[in-house]
Design a protein around this motif. Structure first.
Motif, PDB file in Angstrom:
ATOM      1  N   ALA A 512      62.974  53.091  86.877  1.00 25.78           N
ATOM      2  CA  ALA A 512      61.874  52.514  85.927  1.00 25.78           C
ATOM      3  C   ALA A 512      62.393  52.035  84.807  1.00 25.78           C
ATOM      4  O   ALA A 512      63.233  52.419  84.123  1.00 25.78           O
ATOM      5  CB  ALA A 512      60.719  53.205  85.867  1.00 25.78           C
ATOM      6  N   ILE A 513      61.700  50.941  84.217  1.00 23.00           N
ATOM      7  CA  ILE A 513      61.804  50.538  82.937  1.00 23.00           C
ATOM      8  C   ILE A 513      60.652  51.043  81.933  1.00 23.00           C
ATOM      9  O   ILE A 513      59.603  50.930  82.618  1.00 23.00           O
ATOM     10  CB  ILE A 513      61.982  48.867  82.650  1.00 23.00           C
ATOM     11  N   PHE A 514      60.791  51.786  81.016  1.00 22.99           N
ATOM     12  CA  PHE A 514      59.671  52.090  80.114  1.00 22.99           C
ATOM     13  C   PHE A 514      59.382  51.355  78.915  1.00 22.99           C
ATOM     14  O   PHE A 514      60.189  50.727  78.401  1.00 22.99           O
ATOM     15  CB  PHE A 514      60.159  53.560  79.570  1.00 22.99           C
ATOM     16  N   ALA A 515      58.120  51.108  78.671  1.00 24.86           N
ATOM     17  CA  ALA A 515      57.566  50.350  77.657  1.00 24.86           C
ATOM     18  C   ALA A 515      56.580  51.219  76.697  1.00 24.86           C
ATOM     19  O   ALA A 515      55.519  51.563  77.053  1.00 24.86           O
ATOM     20  CB  ALA A 515      56.757  49.104  78.109  1.00 24.86           C
ATOM     21  N   ARG A 516      57.124  51.644  75.581  1.00 25.86           N
ATOM     22  CA  ARG A 516      56.217  52.341  74.621  1.00 25.86           C
ATOM     23  C   ARG A 516      55.618  51.786  73.751  1.00 25.86           C
ATOM     24  O   ARG A 516      56.173  50.981  72.939  1.00 25.86           O
ATOM     25  CB  ARG A 516      57.107  53.417  74.098  1.00 25.86           C
ATOM     26  N   ILE A 517      54.303  51.909  73.490  1.00 29.43           N
ATOM     27  CA  ILE A 517      53.617  51.262  72.548  1.00 29.43           C
ATOM     28  C   ILE A 517      53.724  51.954  71.170  1.00 29.43           C
ATOM     29  O   ILE A 517      53.455  53.073  71.074  1.00 29.43           O
ATOM     30  CB  ILE A 517      51.985  51.416  72.693  1.00 29.43           C
ATOM     31  N   MET A 518      54.392  51.237  70.291  1.00 31.85           N
ATOM     32  CA  MET A 518      54.663  51.748  68.895  1.00 31.85           C
ATOM     33  C   MET A 518      53.473  51.930  68.130  1.00 31.85           C
ATOM     34  O   MET A 518      52.417  51.024  68.136  1.00 31.85           O
ATOM     35  CB  MET A 518      55.591  50.856  68.006  1.00 31.85           C
ATOM     36  N   GLY A 519      53.082  53.111  67.556  1.00 27.02           N
ATOM     37  CA  GLY A 519      51.814  53.299  66.942  1.00 27.02           C
ATOM     38  C   GLY A 519      51.094  54.297  67.665  1.00 27.02           C
ATOM     39  O   GLY A 519      49.797  54.254  67.394  1.00 27.02           O
ATOM     40  N   ASP A 520      51.186  54.444  69.034  1.00 29.18           N
ATOM     41  CA  ASP A 520      50.146  54.747  69.912  1.00 29.18           C
ATOM     42  C   ASP A 520      51.025  55.618  70.980  1.00 29.18           C
ATOM     43  O   ASP A 520      52.255  55.676  71.066  1.00 29.18           O
ATOM     44  CB  ASP A 520      49.354  53.994  70.731  1.00 29.18           C
ATOM     45  N   GLU A 521      50.162  56.635  71.667  1.00 28.25           N
ATOM     46  CA  GLU A 521      51.150  57.480  72.465  1.00 28.25           C
ATOM     47  C   GLU A 521      51.248  57.020  73.990  1.00 28.25           C
ATOM     48  O   GLU A 521      51.744  57.662  74.892  1.00 28.25           O
ATOM     49  CB  GLU A 521      50.395  58.760  72.794  1.00 28.25           C
ATOM     50  N   PHE A 522      50.888  55.769  74.087  1.00 22.18           N
ATOM     51  CA  PHE A 522      51.011  55.174  75.451  1.00 22.18           C
ATOM     52  C   PHE A 522      52.285  54.680  76.000  1.00 22.18           C
ATOM     53  O   PHE A 522      53.091  53.800  75.151  1.00 22.18           O
ATOM     54  CB  PHE A 522      49.952  53.970  75.828  1.00 22.18           C
ATOM     55  N   ILE A 523      52.673  55.226  77.059  1.00 22.60           N
ATOM     56  CA  ILE A 523      54.115  54.442  77.907  1.00 22.60           C
ATOM     57  C   ILE A 523      53.835  54.188  79.128  1.00 22.60           C
ATOM     58  O   ILE A 523      53.394  54.658  79.907  1.00 22.60           O
ATOM     59  CB  ILE A 523      54.945  55.627  77.674  1.00 22.60           C
ATOM     60  N   SER A 524      53.954  52.752  79.471  1.00 22.24           N
ATOM     61  CA  SER A 524      53.998  52.156  80.846  1.00 22.24           C
ATOM     62  C   SER A 524      55.246  52.130  81.411  1.00 22.24           C
ATOM     63  O   SER A 524      56.214  52.246  80.642  1.00 22.24           O
ATOM     64  CB  SER A 524      53.142  50.861  80.553  1.00 22.24           C
ATOM     65  N   ARG A 525      55.060  52.072  82.567  1.00 22.27           N
ATOM     66  CA  ARG A 525      56.389  52.141  83.360  1.00 22.27           C
ATOM     67  C   ARG A 525      56.426  50.750  84.463  1.00 22.27           C
ATOM     68  O   ARG A 525      55.515  50.364  85.024  1.00 22.27           O
ATOM     69  CB  ARG A 525      56.652  53.279  84.362  1.00 22.27           C
ATOM     70  N   PHE A 526      57.670  50.032  84.414  1.00 22.92           N
ATOM     71  CA  PHE A 526      57.741  49.167  85.220  1.00 22.92           C
ATOM     72  C   PHE A 526      58.747  49.548  86.537  1.00 22.92           C
ATOM     73  O   PHE A 526      59.829  49.797  86.317  1.00 22.92           O
ATOM     74  CB  PHE A 526      58.516  47.773  84.605  1.00 22.92           C
ATOM     75  N   GLU A 527      58.091  49.702  87.339  1.00 17.49           N
ATOM     76  CA  GLU A 527      58.624  50.470  88.825  1.00 17.49           C
ATOM     77  C   GLU A 527      59.704  49.418  89.527  1.00 17.49           C
ATOM     78  O   GLU A 527      59.412  48.256  89.599  1.00 17.49           O
ATOM     79  CB  GLU A 527      57.750  50.939  89.574  1.00 17.49           C
ATOM     80  N   ALA A 528      60.595  50.255  90.006  1.00 17.64           N
ATOM     81  CA  ALA A 528      61.768  49.269  90.564  1.00 17.64           C
ATOM     82  C   ALA A 528      61.736  49.676  92.144  1.00 17.64           C
ATOM     83  O   ALA A 528      62.768  49.276  92.895  1.00 17.64           O
ATOM     84  CB  ALA A 528      62.854  49.572  90.031  1.00 17.64           C
TER      85      ALA A 528
END
Length: 588
Positions: A512-528
């Motif tokens: 996966a690729i991780f995308a962390r929203i700066m200033g918040d706790e959310f991390i989304s994943r781009f699945e492979a």
């Protein structure tokens, strides 16, 4: 000193040699009529009368009536066989690894057996000779064990000790004849890769059928609730728009944080879904072998262009999209012993820049960047290199006192009139036009730096342990850890801002690729889809990455993180592995 005595000295110093037959004429001299046997060794003396005498450690060996001396080590010798193959009763090929310990017996009769059966006509015997002596007998023991067992029983770890006992019984008689004692605690590992792959395929199919069934029920439920959910999300987006209009000095992040966690997650999803309509990428560029392939992001079936690099400085190792002093997009290509530069449309050909070397250089230029009229690149063996654009002069090697001591020199970014690159655990900032021998180090990483990116205020890096580290550009000695790694290298890190929201994209050699929203706790994943992702390039409208096998390039749309929108079969197209990938921005 005689040749034989030199061989004795070599035997005493080389622990790989287990036994040597020495001629007493060469072993003894007028000045040296005796030798003392060292600890851990013994000597078999065969006299002219046929008598055999053993001299153990500490004993003195003299030249009285000696016909031959067999000098031997009596310590345990570990032997490993990693390339044995046997077939189960149901015809599956099983790969076997066998480990055992053998010891020469310090007894006259036993050493005669070793001399005759293992050494034979050779004057020496090393570990490989002992290994070769046992190999056919170990294989015979394994084959006997396999004759009555199916593949499942052979690879079952619970049966390993029983099979090891059978192999030991097979080699014990031949070990006795050769004067060798074998430790009964033999270790055996049997595996059947093709059989396990078949089992995994069956299990995957079963799981896939179950997943498809579950997805069908979820989709039915989603369709039933779709109208109500869409209306609710539109209501929240309208509320966010009104808040932004009423508070022009407030950041988008601060406005979104006024919602609760569930609402924020939905708002982020809705905002990033509109990224697909923000067209900022003109071309996907892929380097493979000696070719550069260009793909249109909106029509990925076939490459638009396939261009071969000239070859003066070797095949492609890395590619980067950069901007020159006039604001034009350029493509910089790292090669084995130099770089190529071209226009981003590949129409005007390539210019090669080389580096002087001694011919023993391995690897290649792992990163290249433009800085005004200069080109900078990094190479783990050659260090930090610089060329003057348009000049035929070879590369200048910079900061050799630092890079010569580093094992890994990589990354190259030009930002804020500085060149940023990594040397082992540190990132170095070299100011253009400043003192060339005084770069500023950013320290504190616990392992080698493997990726970096720079923003207006901060420096981000990933390391070999998968940690994500952040420094303030004003404070290079006090980093903070944003993400604790899992002992897997982070090979890409990028910051993308969209709709006032900053997201930090990174990989850690996982599916996966991780995308962390700066200033918040959310991390989304781009699945492979189970593929391990290593190198990634990111834009507001597109994410591309290479897999660990380096045979494909995966393409994601920001609105569809659950799976790639397309997979480019580069190895099938070119017959070569993917070296790197980059994105060419669209012109304004």
């Amino acid at each position: 000193m005689s040749t034989r005595l030199t061989q004795l000295k070599a035997f005493l110093e080389n622990e790989q040699t287990l036994a040597a037959a020495l001629d007493p004429v060469d072993l003894f001299s007028f000045w040296n009529r005796a030798h003392r046997v060292p600890a851990g060794q013994c000597a078999l003396v065969i006299r002219t009368s046929g008598e055999r005498v053993i001299c153990n450690a500490g004993a003195e060996l003299t030249d009285d009536d000696v016909a031959e001396v067999v000098w031997a080590r009596v310590g345990a010798v570990p032997l490993t066989y990693a390339d044995l193959t046997v077939h189960s009763i149901d015809h599956h090929a099983c790969r076997a690894e066998v480990k055992l310990s053998a010891t020469l017996i310090a007894d006259a009769a036993e050493l005669v057996g070793f001399r005759n059966r293992v050494m034979g006509s050779s004057s020496t015997a090393d570990r490989s000779a002992v290994a070769d002596y046992f190999r056919p007998h170990i294989l015979a023991g394994l084959s006997s064990a396999a004759d009555g067992r199916g593949v499942g029983a052979l690879i079952d770890i619970e049966n390993a000790s029983t099979i090891a006992e059978e192999v030991y019984e097979a080699i014990k008689p031949v070990a006795f004849k050769a004067g060798i004692q074998v430790d009964p605690s033999i270790t055996i590992h049997l595996d059947a890769p093709s059989y396990r792959q078949t089992q995994r395929t069956r299990e995957h199919r079963r799981q896939r059928r179950a997943e498809l069934s579950a997805k069908k029920h979820i989709e039915q439920a989603r369709q039933a609730a779709e109208t109500a959910q869409a209306a609710d999300l539109q209501k929240r987006l309208a509320q966010l728009t009104r808040a932004a209009d009423a508070s022009p000095n407030e950041s988008m992040m601060s406005l979104i944080r006024s919602f609760d966690a569930q609402e924020r997650a939905q708002l982020y999803e809705a905002l990033f879904a509109t990224c697909d309509d923000t067209l900022v990428t003109d071309r996907i560029m892929v380097g493979a072998g000696d070719e550069i392939l260009a793909f249109d992001p909106h029509s990925l079936n076939e490459p638009l262009q396939r261009v071969t690099v000239p070859g003066e400085v070797g095949p492609v190792r890395s590619i980067q999209a950069t901007i020159d002093a006039t604001g034009q997009h350029r493509l910089c290509i790292g090669a084995s012993v130099g770089i190529y530069e071209s226009a981003s449309d590949l129409q005007a050909g390539f210019r090669a820049y080389g580096v002087e070397h001694d011919g023993g250089v391995r690897g290649g230029m792992n990163a290249v960047t433009l800085a005004g009229d200069s080109i900078y690149a990094t190479h783990s063996e050659l260090g930090l290199l610089a060329w003057s654009r348009g000049s035929d002069a070879p590369a200048r090697k910079l900061l050799e006192g630092i890079t010569n001591e580093a094992r890994v020199v990589r990354c190259a970014h030009f930002e804020h009139n500085n060149i940023f690159f990594s040397a082992d655990h540190a990132i170095l900032r070299l100011t253009i036009g400043g003192e060339p021998e005084k770069p500023q180090p950013f320290v504190g990483s616990r392992s080698m730096i493997t990726a970096l990116c720079v923003t207006d205020r901060e420096l981000y890096a990933g390391n070999a342990d998968g940690e994500i580290i952040r420094w303030s550009l004003d404070d290079p000695s006090q980093p903070s850890i944003l993400h604790n790694g899992r002992q897997r290298s982070c090979e890409s890190i990028h910051m993308i801002e969209f709709a006032g929201i900053e997201r930090l994209f990174y990989t850690d050699t996982s599916p996966a690729i991780f995308a962390r929203i700066m200033g918040d706790e959310f991390i989304s994943r781009f699945e492979a889809g189970g593929q391990t992702i290593r190198r990634v390039e990111v834009a507001a409208d597109l994410i591309v990455g290479t897999n660990e096998a380096r045979d494909r390039v995966f393409v994601w749309r920001p609105s569809q993180p659950a799976s790639p929108a397309a997979v480019l079969p580069i190895a099938r197209i070119t017959g070569r592995s993917v070296q790197d990938v980059c994105l060419i921005p669209a012109t304004a």
